[in-house]
Design an enzyme around this catalytic site. Structure first.
Site, short mmCIF file in Angstrom:
data_model
loop_
_atom_site.label_atom_id
_atom_site.label_comp_id
_atom_site.label_asym_id
_atom_site.label_seq_id
_atom_site.Cartn_x
_atom_site.Cartn_y
_atom_site.Cartn_z
N LYS A 190 0.86 -1.19 0.00
CA LYS A 190 0.00 0.00 0.00
C LYS A 190 0.90 1.24 0.00
CE LYS A 190 -2.70 3.38 1.57
NZ LYS A 190 -2.00 4.53 0.99
N GLU A 266 8.69 1.67 11.34
CA GLU A 266 9.83 2.58 11.09
C GLU A 266 9.23 3.97 11.09
OE1 GLU A 266 13.00 1.59 10.52
OE2 GLU A 266 12.62 -0.55 10.45
N CYS A 301 13.48 10.97 7.00
CA CYS A 301 13.21 10.54 8.38
C CYS A 301 14.39 10.79 9.30
CB CYS A 301 12.81 9.08 8.40
SG CYS A 301 14.04 8.00 7.66
N GLU A 400 8.48 16.13 15.39
CA GLU A 400 8.99 16.09 14.02
C GLU A 400 8.23 17.10 13.16
OE1 GLU A 400 8.00 12.64 11.60
OE2 GLU A 400 10.09 12.52 10.98
P1 NAP Z 1 1.94 8.69 7.22
O1 NAP Z 1 0.96 9.76 7.09
O2 NAP Z 1 2.06 7.95 8.50
O3 NAP Z 1 1.64 7.67 6.03
C1 NAP Z 1 2.43 6.52 5.80
C2 NAP Z 1 1.62 5.49 5.04
O4 NAP Z 1 0.53 5.07 5.89
C3 NAP Z 1 0.96 6.03 3.78
O5 NAP Z 1 0.91 5.01 2.81
C4 NAP Z 1 -0.44 6.38 4.25
O6 NAP Z 1 -1.40 6.41 3.21
C5 NAP Z 1 -0.71 5.22 5.19
N1 NAP Z 1 -1.77 5.46 6.17
C6 NAP Z 1 -2.28 6.64 6.59
N2 NAP Z 1 -3.26 6.43 7.51
C7 NAP Z 1 -3.36 5.08 7.66
C8 NAP Z 1 -4.17 4.24 8.47
N3 NAP Z 1 -5.09 4.73 9.30
N4 NAP Z 1 -4.00 2.90 8.38
C9 NAP Z 1 -3.07 2.38 7.55
N5 NAP Z 1 -2.27 3.13 6.76
C10 NAP Z 1 -2.41 4.47 6.81
O7 NAP Z 1 3.42 9.21 6.89
P2 NAP Z 1 3.89 10.07 5.65
O8 NAP Z 1 3.42 11.46 5.82
O9 NAP Z 1 3.57 9.34 4.39
O10 NAP Z 1 5.48 9.98 5.82
C11 NAP Z 1 6.19 10.79 6.66
C12 NAP Z 1 6.53 10.05 7.94
O11 NAP Z 1 7.26 8.87 7.65
C13 NAP Z 1 7.44 10.88 8.81
O12 NAP Z 1 7.05 10.73 10.14
C14 NAP Z 1 8.80 10.24 8.59
O13 NAP Z 1 9.73 10.44 9.60
C15 NAP Z 1 8.43 8.81 8.45
N6 NAP Z 1 9.49 8.07 7.77
C16 NAP Z 1 10.22 7.17 8.51
C17 NAP Z 1 11.28 6.47 7.90
C18 NAP Z 1 12.11 5.46 8.67
O14 NAP Z 1 12.86 4.71 8.05
N7 NAP Z 1 12.02 5.41 9.98
C19 NAP Z 1 11.55 6.68 6.55
C20 NAP Z 1 10.78 7.61 5.84
C21 NAP Z 1 9.74 8.29 6.47
P3 NAP Z 1 -1.86 7.81 2.57
O15 NAP Z 1 -0.63 8.66 2.40
O16 NAP Z 1 -2.46 7.42 1.28
O17 NAP Z 1 -2.83 8.40 3.55
#
Ligand code: NAP
Length: 496
Positions: A190, A266, A301, A400
Site C-alpha cells: 500500500k 519505522e 526521516c 517532528e
Molecule cells: P503517514 O501519514 O504515516 O503515512 C504513511 C503510510 O501510511 C501512507 O501510505 C499512508 O497512506 C498510510 N496510512 C495513513 N493512515 C493510515 C491508516 N489509518 N492505516 C493504515 N495506513 C495508513 O506518513 P507520511 O506522511 O507518508 O510519511 C512521513 C513520515 O514517515 C514521517 O514521520 C517520517 O519520519 C516517516 N518516515 C520514517 C522512515 C524510517 O525509516 N524510519 C523513513 C521515511 C519516512 P496515505 O498517504 O495514502 O494516507
C-alpha cells in the site's frame, strides 16, 4: 547527471500519465471506491488519477497473496530460483531508472539527481542484496543431546502487508519487498496516495521479471480506508510500516483488534546533530549539517533537525551555517542546477508554515528562511529555515516537522549534550562531530538513537540496519537483520 540525461528529462516530464489501476493477482483493474486526483507539487498541475481501493479490493489482494503463498509457486521455490527473478527485476528497474525517477519526482517533488540515486538505483541495489543473500542463509542444528536432532528452520511468515510513505517510496518499499519476497513471502503493498506511480510501474516490471501472479499486489488509495483495511485484515501475518507515529499507533491497535499480526514500525525522528568544539573540520561539519538537514527539503526521516552546538564555537558556526544555507538553490526539481525541489503538496506546505508560526510564537528566533517561495510557479516551495534560541520544551525541539526547518541549541559540555540529545521521545538517528575518539565512542553508547553518524551525517548502505529506538519504531530495514521481520523460526525435536 549529464546534459543528455537532462534532454531526455524534458521529454519524460511532458509524458501523459494514464489513469492508474490496482494490481491484484497479476491483473490490472479499477478499484471499487472513487478515484483520487494526483497533482504535481512542481507546479500544481493535475497529473492523473489513482484507483482508490475499498475494503473488498483489499480482501481480493490479500486473497491473491494467500493463494499464491499456499500454492508454493513462490514460497516453496528454490531460493536460487527466487534470486534469479529478483536479479532480473533489479536489472529492469535499473534500465528504466531515469523514467522511474522522473515519474516519482513529478509526483513528490524530490530533486532529480537525488531521486535517481535514492529511488530506482537504490531499489535495484536492495533487490540485488537480498537476492544474493537468500541462498546463503542457513538454518541451525541445535546442540541438543546425542539421541535427539534439534533443528531450527527459518520459514517465511506468509502474507506481508507493506505500507510505505511518500518521501522515498521506491527505496523504502524495496527495503521491505526485497527481504520479504526473497524469503518466500507474498506481499500486498500500500503506497501513499501522494506517491504511488513509481510503485505501480515497478510492479509491472516485477511481472516482466517473472514474479508469479499474486506474489506482489499493489493497492492504492487513502490510508484511512485502504491502509486501515490491510492493517485489520485477519489473513495478513505481518505489517511492515514506514511512516508517522500516529499511524503507527493505529496499526498496533488494528493488530490488537484483529489477529495479533506482527507490526514493525519505522517511524519519524527529531535527530540531534551534535558539534563539539574539537570537530576535526568545522567547514566539513557545516556542510554535513546543511546536507543532513535540508536535502529533500528536510523530508527525510533521519534528517538532523536539532543542531546542538558547543558554546565556544556556536556563533562562528552559525554564521557559516546561515551563509551555506542561503546559498542552496531551491527550485524546479527536474531542472539542472537545482539542489532542493518542492515540498510534497499544498497541505504539506501549509503544515510547515504552521510549524514556523508556532516556533516564532514560542519564542524561537528565526535567523533565516521561514517563507514560501516561487508561488508564481503554482508549485510548493519553501526556504530552508533555521531557528536559534530553541529550548528543549518547545514543540520545535520535541516534535517532528518533516520539512526544511532546523532547531538550534547550545550546550556547554558532553553531559549537557547527551541530556539535550535524549530529551525527546524519538530516537531514530544522530550525528556527532569530534576529534576525540573517546568522546565519539561514549556518545555512540549514550545517545539513544538507532543510527549514529560520527564526523559525517546521513551516510550508510545496506550493510547496516536502520531502525529506531524509543518511539521511533521497532525492527530494522536493511542488512540481514531485515530478514528477521519476514521469517519465523520453526523448531523440530526429533528423537533418534
Ligand atoms: P503517514 O501519514 O504515516 O503515512 C504513511 C503510510 O501510511 C501512507 O501510505 C499512508 O497512506 C498510510 N496510512 C495513513 N493512515 C493510515 C491508516 N489509518 N492505516 C493504515 N495506513 C495508513 O506518513 P507520511 O506522511 O507518508 O510519511 C512521513 C513520515 O514517515 C514521517 O514521520 C517520517 O519520519 C516517516 N518516515 C520514517 C522512515 C524510517 O525509516 N524510519 C523513513 C521515511 C519516512 P496515505 O498517504 O495514502 O494516507
Amino acid at each position: 547527471m549529464s546534459t543528455t540525461q537532462y534532454e531526455r528529462v524534458k521529454q519524460l516530464r511532458a509524458d501523459r500519465i494514464a489513469p492508474q489501476q490496482l494490481y491484484i493477482d497479476g491483473k490490472w483493474r479499477d478499484g471499487r471506491a472513487e478515484v483520487l486526483p494526483v497533482s504535481s507539487p512542481i507546479d500544481g498541475a493535475r497529473l492523473t488519477t489513482l484507483a482508490a481501493a475499498g475494503r473488498s479490493d483489499v480482501n481480493d489482494a490479500v486473497h491473491a497473496a494467500r493463494t499464491c503463498y499456499e500454492s508454493g509457486s513462490w514460497s516453496r521455490s528454490a531460493p536460487a530460483a527466487r534470486r534469479q527473478v529478483l536479479l532480473r527485476w533489479a536489472e529492469l528497474i535499473e534500465s528504466h531508472a531515469l523514467e522511474l525517477a522522473v515519474l516519482g519526482v513529478r509526483e513528490n517533488g524530490t530533486e532529480l539527481s537525488m531521486a535517481l540515486r535514492a529511488e530506482p538505483l537504490s531499489a535495484a541495489a536492495t533487490l540485488r542484496y537480498y537476492a544474493e543473500a537468500i541462498d546463503k542463509v542457513y538454518g541451525e542444528i541445535a546442540p541438543s543431546p546425542a539421541n535427539v536432532l534439534g533443528l531450527v528452520h527459518r520459514l517465511p511468515v506468509g502474507v506481508v502487508g507493506a505500507i510505505v510513505p511518500w518521501n522515498f517510496p521506491l527505496m523504502i518499499a524495496a527495503w521491505k519487498l526485497a527481504p520479504a519476497l526473497a524469503a518466500g513471502n507474498c506481499v500486498v503493498l500500500k503506497p501513499s496516495e501522494k506517491a504511488s506511480l513509481t510503485l505501480l510501474r515497478v510492479a509491472s516490471l516485477a511481472a516482466e521479471a517473472g514474479l508469479p501472479a499474486g506474489a506482489l499486489n499493489v493497492v492504492t488509495g487513502s490510508g484511512g480506508e485502504c491502509g486501515a483495511a490491510l492493517a485489520e485484515h485477519d489473513d495478513v501475518d505481518v505489517i511492515a510500516f514506514t511512516g508517522s507515529g500516529g499511524v503507527g499507533r493505529s496499526l498496533l491497535a488494528a493488530s490488537a483488534r484483529s489477529n495479533l499480526k506482527r507490526v514493525y514500525l519505522e517511524l519519524g525522528g527529531k535527530s540531534p546533530n551534535i558539534v563539539f568544539d574539537d570537530a576535526p573540520d568545522l567547514d566539513a561539519a557545516v556542510a554535513g549539517v546543511v546536507n543532513g538537514m535540508f536535502r529533500n527539503s528536510g523530508q527525510v526521516c533521519i534528517a538532523g533537525t536539532r543542531l546542538l552546538l558547543q558554546r565556544s564555537i556556536a556563533a562562528r558556526f552559525m554564521e557559516k551555517l546561515i551563509a551555506a544555507t542561503e546559498r542552496l538553490v531551491v527550485g524546479d526539481p527536474l531542472a539542472a542546477g537545482t539542489q532542493i525541489g518542492a515540498v510534497c503538496g499544498e497541505d504539506q506546505l501549509a503544515k510547515l508554515m504552521r510549524s514556523v508560526r508556532a516556533a516564532e510564537s514560542e519564542g524561537a528566533k528565526l535567523v533565516t528562511g521561514g517563507a514560501r517561495i516561487l508561488a508564481d510557479t503554482g508549485g510548493y516551495y519553501m526556504q530552508p529555515t533555521i531557528f536559534t534560541d530553541v529550548t528543549p520544551t518547545m514543540a520545535l525541539a520535541r516534535e517532528e516537522v518533516f520539512g526544511p526547518v532546523l532547531a538550534s541549541m547550545v550546550f556547554d559540555d558532553e553531559a549537557e549534550a547527551v541530556r539535550l540529545a535524549n530529551s525527546t521521545a524519538l530516537g531514530l538517528a544522530a550525528g556527532v562531530w569530534t576529534s576525540d575518539l573517546s568522546t565519539a565512542h561514549r556518545m555512540v553508547k549514550s545517545v539513544r538513537a538507532g543510527l549514529i553518524h560520527v564526523n559525517c551525517y546521513g551516510g550508510s548502505d545496506l550493510t547496516v540496519p536502520l531502525g529506531g529506538v524509543k518511539q521511533s519504531g521497532n525492527g530494522h530495514d536493511k542488512s540481514l537483520h531485515a530478514l528477521d521481520k519476514f521469517t519465523e523460526l520453526r523448531s523440530a525435536w526429533m528423537q533418534l
